[in-house]
Design an enzyme around this catalytic site. Structure first.
Site, PDB file in Angstrom:
ATOM      1  N   GLU A  18       0.939  -1.172   0.071  1.00 49.71           N
ATOM      2  CA  GLU A  18       0.049   0.374  -0.161  1.00 49.71           C
ATOM      3  C   GLU A  18       0.828   1.292   0.078  1.00 49.71           C
ATOM      4  OE1 GLU A  18      -3.860  -1.463   1.952  1.00 49.71           O
ATOM      5  OE2 GLU A  18      -2.249  -0.610   3.433  1.00 49.71           O
ATOM      6  N   VAL A  19       1.641   1.345  -1.297  1.00 42.47           N
ATOM      7  CA  VAL A  19       2.652   2.747  -1.305  1.00 42.47           C
ATOM      8  C   VAL A  19       1.710   3.612  -1.679  1.00 42.47           C
ATOM      9  CG1 VAL A  19       4.271   3.446  -1.531  1.00 42.47           C
ATOM     10  CG2 VAL A  19       4.610   1.283  -1.502  1.00 42.47           C
TER      11      VAL A  19
END
Length: 481
Positions: free
Chosen positions: A232-233
């Site tokens: 989840e960048v």
């Protein structure tokens, strides 16, 4: 608003019970303190970004970070060798300890590790975040309630005593609010507004990560794996540096992501011989097989494929497994959940929900012979304590123990049978389990059962009484005349 006398007495009793419960919880747990304002995006945000931010000026902290990293970027012949262990025939079952909220005292871990082992776990996935005793330039990252160096050593000794492999987890790209919330590291943000993701184009980013990884791994010389997070960048590609890189290199966000992961993984395997790298897989799902293979990360890393829903699409999971096999990964891990995935403020673990999640994973595990070119190495049973660094607490660890017992024993025994249920009841000291109501009859005899019972009363009776009072009483507004 007027309350009847009896109702007032009942609410008073329940309030006193709540105070006692909170005192008990405080005695067993210590919580990390959020020192900054809440500035983050929700989990539903898009990974790939929309709008950019202004490019930041060079920061005076740059030189200090570069000097700090000199110590950990020496020649290969100075690499440190990890203790070699053979897990070629072992399927790992890791219990995830998310320490970014309500981190247990070591004395509690001493009580609960034997139960983990008895239930079928053979490892723990320890997500330290700000609970690690960082020192020197990194001391800023340390929570006021962080474990001491002696605590870290004691935790590993206790794990070894109970035949639990310790796998440290250090976030290295997204979910790094505990780093980027500090003014000292603000200039390393991908997007200045949000403290969740690192800018991979600033040299200090890698220098900082090398320092963090080195301090953690130097205290975990017996570990066989390290988990680098990398899920989840959010907002990757939105920063001006990223936009300029994409324009100059004719690249894309996927390649940018892989370049950073490659740098991190290469540092780890060159600095710590024999150490293997794990990473969450969600960002890889959008990247092509060719790009993954070309990046070279498959030589050093294994994807950890995570899904937490109760009845997920096993065929979709098998497509991901096939993709990772085609990409060249030699092994794959899975990740389920025993708590912390059904709401950011969830206080009570829904047993049937988490059981169904593990029954779905059993189907995937049983289908692994269809993929002869990639090995199933293990599964991490995640128990999230917060959705992110700024979020409120999910279920406390003692509250999730019955769910963990059900999930672990389901994996060990290949299903949730009456015989499996009996084993769980015997180990936890309960008389019965009701999956639909997520309740257990009996006092319980597991570490933290007192907290479990107190939270059960708060979750049931106190909430019910307050709702009832609000529904029955009418607010009378008197005119001022």
């Amino acid at each position: 608003m007027a309350f009847p006398r009896n109702q007032k007495l009942n609410l008073l009793r329940l309030t006193v019970l709540l105070i006692v419960a909170l005192a008990g919880i405080k005695f067993i747990f210590r919580d990390s303190v959020t020192l900054d304002l809440h500035k983050h995006v929700s989990k539903g945000s898009d990974f790939w970004g929309k709008a950019g931010e202004e490019k930041e000026e060079p920061n005076p902290h740059s030189q200090a970070l570069e000097l700090s990293a000199v110590k950990v970027t020496g020649p290969k012949e100075d690499a440190k060798k990890q203790l070699s262990k053979d897990f070629s025939t072992t399927e790992m079952r890791l219990v995830h300890l998310d320490l970014k909220g309500a981190a247990p005292k070591v004395s509690y871990l001493e009580q609960v590790f034997p139960l983990f082992s008895k239930l079928g776990a053979n490892g723990i996935l320890v997500e330290y975040e700000d609970m690690f005793p960082f020192k020197g330039e990194l001391e800023t990252l340390k929570s006021p309630y962080a474990y001491s160096e002696d605590d870290i050593e004691k935790i590993q000794q206790l794990a070894a005593l109970n035949k639990l492999e310790v796998v440290p987890l250090v976030q290295t790209f997204g979910h790094v609010e505990f780093i980027l919330k500090h003014d000292k590291y603000r200039y390393l943000r991908e997007v200045e507004r949000f403290p969740n993701s690192l800018n991979p184009h600033v040299p200090d980013t890698l220098s900082l990560l090398k320092s963090i990884l080195s301090q953690v791994m130097d205290k975990h010389r017996h570990s066989s794996w390290i988990h680098i997070g990398a899920d989840e960048v959010f907002h990757l590609g939105e920063g001006m540096d990223s936009k300029n890189w994409i324009s100059r290199s004719n690249g894309d966000v996927g390649k940018m992501y892989l370049n950073h992961i490659k740098e991190v993984a290469n540092f780890i395997v060159n600095q710590y011989k024999g150490l293997r790298v794990l990473m969450w897989d969600d960002m890889l799902r959008k990247i092509s097989v060719g790009a993954i293979r070309e990046s070279g990360i498959v030589r050093h890393a294994s994807p950890v494929l995570w899904f937490y829903a109760p009845d997920f699409d096993t065929e979709q999971i098998e497509k991901f497994i096939s993709k990772y096999a085609d990409s060249g990964f030699k092994s794959v891990w899975f990740a389920s959940a025993f708590k912390g995935t059904t709401g950011p403020a969830q206080g009570w673990s829904p047993l049937n929900y988490h059981l169904k999640n593990h029954l779905s994973w059993l189907k995937v595990i049983q289908a692994m012979p269809k993929f002869p070119f990639i090995k199933f190495q293990g599964i991490a049973l995640t128990g999230w304590q917060r959705y992110d660094h700024y979020s409120v607490l999910c279920e406390l660890l003692p509250v999730g123990i019955p769910s963990l017992a059900i999930c672990l024993q389901t994996l060990v025994n290949g299903g949730f049978t009456e015989a499996t249920k009996k084993k769980i009841l015997d180990m936890l000291g309960f008389q019965s389990i009701n999956l639909e109501t997520s309740t257990c009859d009996g006092n319980g005899a597991f570490p933290g059962s007192e907290v479990y019972r107190m939270v059960e009363q708060i979750n049931g009776q106190l909430k019910e009484s307050i709702v009832k009072a609000l529904e029955e009483e009418r607010l009378v507004i008197w005119p001022n005349g």
